[in-house]
Scaffold this active site. Structure first.
Site, short mmCIF file in Angstrom:
data_model
loop_
_atom_site.label_atom_id
_atom_site.label_comp_id
_atom_site.label_asym_id
_atom_site.label_seq_id
_atom_site.Cartn_x
_atom_site.Cartn_y
_atom_site.Cartn_z
N ARG A 144 -8.54 -13.17 -17.06
CA ARG A 144 -9.33 -11.98 -17.70
C ARG A 144 -8.96 -11.82 -18.97
NH1 ARG A 144 -7.32 -9.67 -12.40
NH2 ARG A 144 -9.14 -9.41 -11.11
N LYS A 168 -5.44 -6.54 -12.67
CA LYS A 168 -5.72 -4.99 -12.42
C LYS A 168 -5.05 -4.43 -11.53
CE LYS A 168 -10.95 -5.62 -13.07
NZ LYS A 168 -11.95 -5.65 -12.57
N HIS A 237 -15.27 -14.04 -19.96
CA HIS A 237 -15.33 -13.56 -18.50
C HIS A 237 -16.33 -14.80 -17.98
CE1 HIS A 237 -14.31 -11.13 -15.54
NE2 HIS A 237 -15.34 -10.95 -14.91
N ARG A 240 -14.11 -17.63 -16.98
CA ARG A 240 -13.40 -17.30 -15.95
C ARG A 240 -14.35 -17.56 -14.62
NH1 ARG A 240 -9.69 -13.88 -13.25
NH2 ARG A 240 -10.75 -12.44 -11.79
N HIS A 263 -8.31 -11.46 -7.06
CA HIS A 263 -9.14 -10.60 -6.39
C HIS A 263 -8.45 -9.86 -5.05
CE1 HIS A 263 -12.76 -12.65 -7.96
NE2 HIS A 263 -12.38 -11.99 -8.92
N TYR A 272 -18.90 -16.45 -5.86
CA TYR A 272 -18.69 -17.98 -6.47
C TYR A 272 -19.19 -19.06 -5.47
CZ TYR A 272 -16.24 -15.92 -10.03
OH TYR A 272 -16.01 -14.79 -11.20
#
Length: 294
Positions: A144, A168, A237, A240, A263, A272
């Protein structure tokens, strides 16, 4: 208790005890400030499900996207859950309020051959080497933007072949770095010595010798893309997304891609899986015991 005082206390709790990222804190603060402006009640106990639904209706009238509306309602729901746990309200007024579902948009990627050709172009100049190294690293490790900006020289692990990345929720993960990206990083670090301030730990620095900001990285990546013949609107992004899509196409291992992207939920990674049906048909023909041709 006064609504604003409760909000201020809640934000301090998120910052100091939950240790949420500055980005999440800022978004939550904006969401709750918007709710506070909307309601006429100054006290917590005056907030009802009718109040929460009225705010949702106001957000929709303002034309906010489904994604923004979902986030804002979620911020309110989490705040009121905290107040319920503290015994300040008798019910979570936003518990049953449901924002509209956001459309599932497939991420845009860069075509594989075009991206590889751009990355393989010769590079000259210290800052150009830096920009090329950032592009290689985004694509090599699926980082990210905030993760790349936060990298330090001591973020490398396993003899410099892996990176410790803080994602995150302040969660740390280890990501591999590809051969091409490692070579680009080595070239940049030789140049970095003459640019970075002696006390600057950041891996990527600007002309002033200090850590590059997120906005600077975005602009430098766009400039790199234009020089390399790619769409000038390229953003981190999108690299990514390209990393995840190309890796999934080659491996078919959704769990591995989930881990590499950081994730928390597999459902986030499943976006994806928009693989070419012809490729899926070939995999099926080659792998299924009742489809294989003898």
């Amino acid at each position: 208790m006064e609504l604003q005082a409760a909000i201020d206390e809640y934000l301090k709790h998120l910052r100091h005890e939950r240790r949420l990222s500055p980005h999440t804190l800022s978004a939550t603060a904006r969401d709750l400030a918007d709710f506070s402006r909307h309601v006429s009640a100054a006290n917590l106990d005056a907030i009802s499900s009718h109040t929460a639904r009225g705010w949702l209706a106001a957000l929709r009238r303002r034309g906010l996207s489904a994604a923004s509306t979902q986030r804002m309602i979620s911020s309110l729901r989490s705040f009121l859950r905290d107040q319920l746990n503290r015994g300040r309200v008798t019910a979570n007024a936003a518990a049953e309020v449901r924002a509209p579902k956001k459309a599932r948009v497939l991420p845009k990627t860069v075509e594989k051959d075009a991206l590889i050709a751009a990355l393989d172009q010769p590079v000259k100049g210290a800052l150009a080497l830096r920009d090329h190294a950032m592009a290689e690293l985004f694509y090599s490790s699926g980082l990210r933007l905030a993760e790349l900006v936060a990298l330090n020289l001591d973020s490398f692990a396993a003899g410099g072949r892996e990176l410790r990345v803080t994602g995150k929720g302040s969660k740390t993960r280890i990501v591999p770095v590809g051969r091409k990206a490692l070579a680009a990083l080595e070239l940049w670090q030789r140049q970095r010595v003459g640019i970075a301030e002696s006390d600057e730990p950041a891996l990527f620095v600007g002309r002033d010798g200090r850590r590059l900001s997120a906005r600077s990285v975005q602009l430098r990546l766009q400039a790199w893309a234009r020089r390399a013949g790619l769409d000038g609107g390229l953003h981190p992004h999108r690299l990514r997304h390209s990393f995840a899509t190309h890796l999934l196409e080659e491996s078919g291992d959704l769990r591995a891609v989930q881990e590499l992207l950081g994730h928390a939920n597999l459902s986030t990674t499943q976006i994806y899986t928009h693989l070419d049906f012809n490729r899926l048909a070939k995999v099926y023909d080659a792998a299924h015991p009742r489809a294989r041709r003898r």
